[in-house]
Design a protein around this motif. Structure first.
Motif, PDB file in Angstrom:
ATOM      1  N   UNK A 207       0.625   7.251  -5.275  1.00 16.01           N
ATOM      2  CA  UNK A 207       0.198   7.081  -3.947  1.00 16.01           C
ATOM      3  C   UNK A 207       0.850   5.557  -4.093  1.00 16.01           C
ATOM      4  N   UNK A 208       2.110   5.555  -4.736  1.00 18.32           N
ATOM      5  CA  UNK A 208       2.208   4.299  -4.689  1.00 18.32           C
ATOM      6  C   UNK A 208       3.832   3.769  -3.945  1.00 18.32           C
ATOM      7  N   UNK A 209       3.388   2.734  -3.259  1.00 18.41           N
ATOM      8  CA  UNK A 209       4.449   1.936  -2.857  1.00 18.41           C
ATOM      9  C   UNK A 209       5.339   2.436  -1.551  1.00 18.41           C
ATOM     10  N   UNK A 210       3.584   3.181  -1.090  1.00 20.05           N
ATOM     11  CA  UNK A 210       4.532   4.002   0.656  1.00 20.05           C
ATOM     12  C   UNK A 210       3.484   3.786   1.025  1.00 20.05           C
ATOM     13  N   UNK A 211       1.891   3.402   1.396  1.00 20.09           N
ATOM     14  CA  UNK A 211       1.122   2.383   2.692  1.00 20.09           C
ATOM     15  C   UNK A 211       1.558   1.636   3.186  1.00 20.09           C
ATOM     16  N   UNK A 212       2.393   0.781   2.273  1.00 18.33           N
ATOM     17  CA  UNK A 212       2.736  -0.657   2.853  1.00 18.33           C
ATOM     18  C   UNK A 212       3.808  -0.439   4.333  1.00 18.33           C
ATOM     19  N   UNK A 213       3.952   0.752   4.111  1.00 19.46           N
ATOM     20  CA  UNK A 213       5.353   0.957   5.734  1.00 19.46           C
ATOM     21  C   UNK A 213       4.968   1.549   6.479  1.00 19.46           C
ATOM     22  N   UNK A 214       3.352   2.029   6.841  1.00 22.07           N
ATOM     23  CA  UNK A 214       2.489   2.305   7.945  1.00 22.07           C
ATOM     24  C   UNK A 214       1.802   0.952   8.298  1.00 22.07           C
ATOM     25  N   UNK A 215       1.274   1.194   9.644  1.00 20.11           N
ATOM     26  CA  UNK A 215       0.623   0.426  10.743  1.00 20.11           C
ATOM     27  C   UNK A 215      -1.344   0.891   9.960  1.00 20.11           C
ATOM     28  N   UNK A 216      -1.694   0.544   9.940  1.00 19.68           N
ATOM     29  CA  UNK A 216      -3.312   0.167   9.819  1.00 19.68           C
ATOM     30  C   UNK A 216      -4.370   1.371  10.189  1.00 19.68           C
ATOM     31  N   UNK A 217      -3.937   1.663  11.275  1.00 20.70           N
ATOM     32  CA  UNK A 217      -4.336   2.807  11.434  1.00 20.70           C
ATOM     33  C   UNK A 217      -4.472   4.366  10.889  1.00 20.70           C
ATOM     34  N   UNK A 218      -2.567   4.565  10.637  1.00 21.62           N
ATOM     35  CA  UNK A 218      -2.542   5.797   9.340  1.00 21.62           C
ATOM     36  C   UNK A 218      -2.622   5.395   8.096  1.00 21.62           C
ATOM     37  N   UNK A 219      -2.867   3.867   7.913  1.00 23.28           N
ATOM     38  CA  UNK A 219      -3.294   3.699   6.414  1.00 23.28           C
ATOM     39  C   UNK A 219      -4.875   4.886   6.181  1.00 23.28           C
ATOM     40  N   UNK A 220      -5.709   4.386   7.050  1.00 22.88           N
ATOM     41  CA  UNK A 220      -7.373   4.881   7.304  1.00 22.88           C
ATOM     42  C   UNK A 220      -6.798   6.439   7.316  1.00 22.88           C
ATOM     43  N   UNK A 221      -6.260   6.682   7.592  1.00 21.44           N
ATOM     44  CA  UNK A 221      -6.084   8.108   8.003  1.00 21.44           C
ATOM     45  C   UNK A 221      -5.987   9.058   6.922  1.00 21.44           C
ATOM     46  N   UNK A 222      -4.357   8.489   6.220  1.00 23.43           N
ATOM     47  CA  UNK A 222      -4.056   8.990   5.077  1.00 23.43           C
ATOM     48  C   UNK A 222      -5.420   8.720   4.001  1.00 23.43           C
ATOM     49  N   UNK A 223      -5.632   7.040   3.617  1.00 24.94           N
ATOM     50  CA  UNK A 223      -7.234   7.257   2.781  1.00 24.94           C
ATOM     51  C   UNK A 223      -8.321   8.085   2.742  1.00 24.94           C
ATOM     52  N   UNK A 224      -8.282   8.520   4.502  1.00 24.55           N
ATOM     53  CA  UNK A 224      -9.583   9.295   3.842  1.00 24.55           C
ATOM     54  C   UNK A 224      -9.508  10.746   3.547  1.00 24.55           C
ATOM     55  N   UNK A 225      -7.573  10.748   3.930  1.00 29.69           N
ATOM     56  CA  UNK A 225      -7.377  12.466   3.663  1.00 29.69           C
ATOM     57  C   UNK A 225      -7.625  12.579   2.228  1.00 29.69           C
ATOM     58  N   UNK A 226      -6.926  11.408   1.618  1.00 27.56           N
ATOM     59  CA  UNK A 226      -7.271  11.436  -0.042  1.00 27.56           C
ATOM     60  C   UNK A 226      -7.946  11.685  -0.928  1.00 27.56           C
TER      61      UNK A 226
END
Length: 281
Positions: A207-226
């Protein structure tokens, strides 16, 4: 603010956070769409996307606003780590009949999953038939291009070793196409990282070079889902400029040369003793 409504729509649709420093992206990527469809403003464009029951305008918006920049073997060190440490450790932990499940999220036009498969075919050929590769991107049009595996001379010349282009590509007019055995080893699908939860049980997630485009709340949700779609002792690979520091403690940071990656639930980890001379791609 002339961009407020369209930025809200982009964020809700894709998760991409467009601050004031990204206003130029609105003009550069959506300006031509505004002109070609004769919308009076970006607000009008946003309203039309919401009203579009067929989803065609929404798909066009996603295609234009998403960043599709990629190249073969981007950040070489992680590919070296893949065949000298990550996969050998996975092999040491698992039975010979277990498939190796890999997910490339935000795969853009397909260079990443094809790079992984070519590398495994070249460096660990006995593993190739065990690989179950899924690759997703938010843009259906981009996924369609990735599935075809057709690239220009410029694309093939960026990061791809000459031996790989000769072995794994066939001329197609002025372009080059990835050979069928490599193309058929990838299951390309349209997928939005905001659509939770994710299906599958993966051993390695790129999941490379994509989280940088999201705000922190969205990053946390995505990482939990991953994490929830990863097998025990699995590997998460982010971009070289991305980090989980200050976001989650669910993973253990690992290193191989210049490459850094993360592992979840490393209770059964086997540290593979690598030879002094690391193989390069």
């Amino acid at each position: 603010m002339p961009y407020a409504k369209i930025k809200t729509l982009v964020h809700r649709t894709t998760g991409i956070e467009l601050g004031e420093d990204k206003d130029y992206l609105i003009e550069a990527r959506l300006g031509p769409l505004l002109t070609s469809m004769n919308f009076a403003s970006y607000d009008a464009l946003a309203d039309a996307v919401v009203r579009d029951s067929q989803g065609n305008l929404r798909a066009e918006l996603i295609e234009r606003i998403a960043t599709h920049e990629t190249l073969f073997f981007r950040d070489e060190s992680i590919f070296t780590a893949l065949t000298t440490q990550i996969i050998p450790e996975w092999l040491a932990r698992n039975s010979v009949d277990r498939p190796l499940r890999i997910w490339c999220a935000a795969c853009a036009t397909g260079q990443e999953p094809y790079s992984i498969l070519m590398l495994i075919k070249e460096s660990l050929p006995h593993v190739f038939d065990r690989v179950k590769m899924t690759a997703t991107d938010i843009s259906e049009a981009t996924v369609a291009r990735a599935r075809l595996g057709i690239y220009s001379q410029f694309d093939v010349g960026r990061g791809l070793p000459a031996a790989y282009s000769e072995r794994f590509f066939r001329p197609m007019g002025e372009n080059f196409q990835v050979i069928e055995s490599i193309r058929n080893a990838v299951n390309f699908k349209q997928g939005n990282l905001l659509d939770l939860p994710y299906e599958g049980a993966y051993d390695i997630v790129f999941c490379r070079n994509v989280l940088v485009y999201f705000d922190m709340a969205t990053r946390v949700k995505i990482l939990e889902a991953l994490r929830k779609c990863m097998n025990p002792d699995s590997t998460l690979i982010l971009g070289s400029s991305e980090s989980l520091f200050g976001i989650t403690d669910d993973y253990v940071l690992r290193q191989c040369g210049l490459a850094r990656y993360y592992e979840w639930n490393t209770s059964k980890i086997t540290i593979f003793k690598r030879p002094n001379s690391q193989e390069k791609i």
